[in-house]
Design a protein around this motif. Structure first.
Motif, mmCIF file in Angstrom:
data_model
loop_
_atom_site.group_PDB
_atom_site.id
_atom_site.type_symbol
_atom_site.label_atom_id
_atom_site.label_comp_id
_atom_site.label_asym_id
_atom_site.label_seq_id
_atom_site.Cartn_x
_atom_site.Cartn_y
_atom_site.Cartn_z
ATOM 1 N N LYS A 158 4.415 10.189 -9.332
ATOM 2 C CA LYS A 158 3.878 10.412 -10.678
ATOM 3 C C LYS A 158 3.257 11.800 -10.799
ATOM 4 C CE LYS A 158 2.811 5.672 -12.003
ATOM 5 N NZ LYS A 158 1.729 4.729 -12.267
ATOM 6 N N SER A 159 2.820 12.343 -9.684
ATOM 7 C CA SER A 159 2.172 13.655 -9.718
ATOM 8 C C SER A 159 3.143 14.760 -10.123
ATOM 9 C CB SER A 159 1.549 13.979 -8.357
ATOM 10 O OG SER A 159 2.563 14.283 -7.420
ATOM 11 N N TRP A 172 5.375 18.993 -0.782
ATOM 12 C CA TRP A 172 4.701 17.853 -0.167
ATOM 13 C C TRP A 172 4.377 18.179 1.284
ATOM 14 C CZ3 TRP A 172 8.408 13.254 -1.674
ATOM 15 C CH2 TRP A 172 8.299 13.004 -3.043
ATOM 16 N N LYS A 177 4.145 5.751 -5.278
ATOM 17 C CA LYS A 177 4.281 5.835 -6.739
ATOM 18 C C LYS A 177 3.334 6.894 -7.300
ATOM 19 C CE LYS A 177 5.867 1.112 -7.434
ATOM 20 N NZ LYS A 177 5.538 -0.226 -7.922
ATOM 21 N N GLU A 178 2.126 6.928 -6.771
ATOM 22 C CA GLU A 178 1.176 7.967 -7.205
ATOM 23 C C GLU A 178 1.710 9.353 -6.879
ATOM 24 O OE1 GLU A 178 -2.951 7.580 -6.083
ATOM 25 O OE2 GLU A 178 -2.826 5.402 -6.297
ATOM 26 N N LEU A 179 2.267 9.503 -5.706
ATOM 27 C CA LEU A 179 2.823 10.784 -5.287
ATOM 28 C C LEU A 179 3.942 11.215 -6.242
ATOM 29 C CD1 LEU A 179 3.139 13.091 -3.193
ATOM 30 C CD2 LEU A 179 4.692 11.576 -1.941
ATOM 31 N N GLU A 192 3.140 13.034 3.373
ATOM 32 C CA GLU A 192 3.616 12.594 2.064
ATOM 33 C C GLU A 192 5.127 12.341 2.100
ATOM 34 O OE1 GLU A 192 0.479 14.747 -0.961
ATOM 35 O OE2 GLU A 192 2.034 15.977 -0.034
ATOM 36 N N GLU A 234 0.845 -1.204 0.000
ATOM 37 C CA GLU A 234 0.000 0.000 0.000
ATOM 38 C C GLU A 234 0.877 1.250 0.000
ATOM 39 O OE1 GLU A 234 -2.347 -0.466 3.489
ATOM 40 O OE2 GLU A 234 -3.415 -2.210 2.719
ATOM 41 N N TRP A 266 8.666 4.316 1.792
ATOM 42 C CA TRP A 266 8.715 3.505 0.578
ATOM 43 C C TRP A 266 10.159 3.246 0.159
ATOM 44 C CZ3 TRP A 266 9.126 5.508 -4.825
ATOM 45 C CH2 TRP A 266 8.985 4.490 -5.768
ATOM 46 N N ALA A 289 2.259 1.702 -3.522
ATOM 47 C CA ALA A 289 1.264 2.224 -4.462
ATOM 48 C C ALA A 289 1.021 3.713 -4.227
ATOM 49 C CB ALA A 289 -0.042 1.439 -4.330
ATOM 50 N N SER A 290 0.869 4.107 -2.987
ATOM 51 C CA SER A 290 0.633 5.515 -2.660
ATOM 52 C C SER A 290 1.844 6.374 -3.016
ATOM 53 C CB SER A 290 0.313 5.679 -1.183
ATOM 54 O OG SER A 290 -0.847 4.953 -0.840
#
Length: 145
Positions: A15-16, A23, A11-13, A27, A5, A34, A8-9
């Motif tokens: 990618k933004s 941040w 990676k989204e951060l 974050e 989890e 991670w 995934a979170s």
């Protein structure tokens, strides 16, 4: 939060494409967690985690360009585990540390034995001698004066 989890979170951060300086504190903590991987090698520092600017500096100086560890168990990991189980230690520092530990332990035993009574020393030495393999006993006999 499980590492998958977190990954995934994070990676989204990333990618933004938002600048890490913008941040929020959670974050930054997520991204650092991670990068540390599923089994972090260092504990989280409560003092550092208390300040956003400390987390930003940690991210910038240590974790931003660090490669992300994987969750997958590889053949290389399995080979390293087998080597560790067999007693082969790859890390020089750890090897030296173990050597120093054993030397210190030997010194401690050698200092304690003379403090035993004559009967206790005899019993201990007999037990040790009886546990030796023949080749070990032969090595000891050659070293005796």
């Amino acid at each position: 939060m499980a590492h998958k989890e977190v990954a995934a979170s994070a990676k989204e951060l990333l990618k933004s494409k938002r600048d890490y300086m913008k941040w929020r504190k959670p974050e930054l903590q997520l991204a650092i967690q991670w990068k540390q991987g599923p089994n972090p090698t260092e504990p989280n520092n409560e003092k550092t985690d208390a300040y956003k600017n400390a987390l930003q500096a940690l991210w910038k100086n240590k974790y931003r360009d660090l490669e992300v560890p994987t969750d997958d168990w590889t053949d290389e990991d399995e080979a390293r585990l087998d080597a560790l189980k067999a007693g082969d230690i790859e890390c020089f520092e750890r090897d030296v540390g173990l050597q120093r530990f054993f030397e210190t332990e030997e010194e401690g035993i050698a200092l304690r034995i003379p403090a035993f009574s004559k009967l206790r020393r005899k019993n201990v030495l007999l037990r040790v001698i009886q546990s030796l393999q023949e080749d070990e006993w032969n090595d000891i006999e050659t070293d005796l004066p």
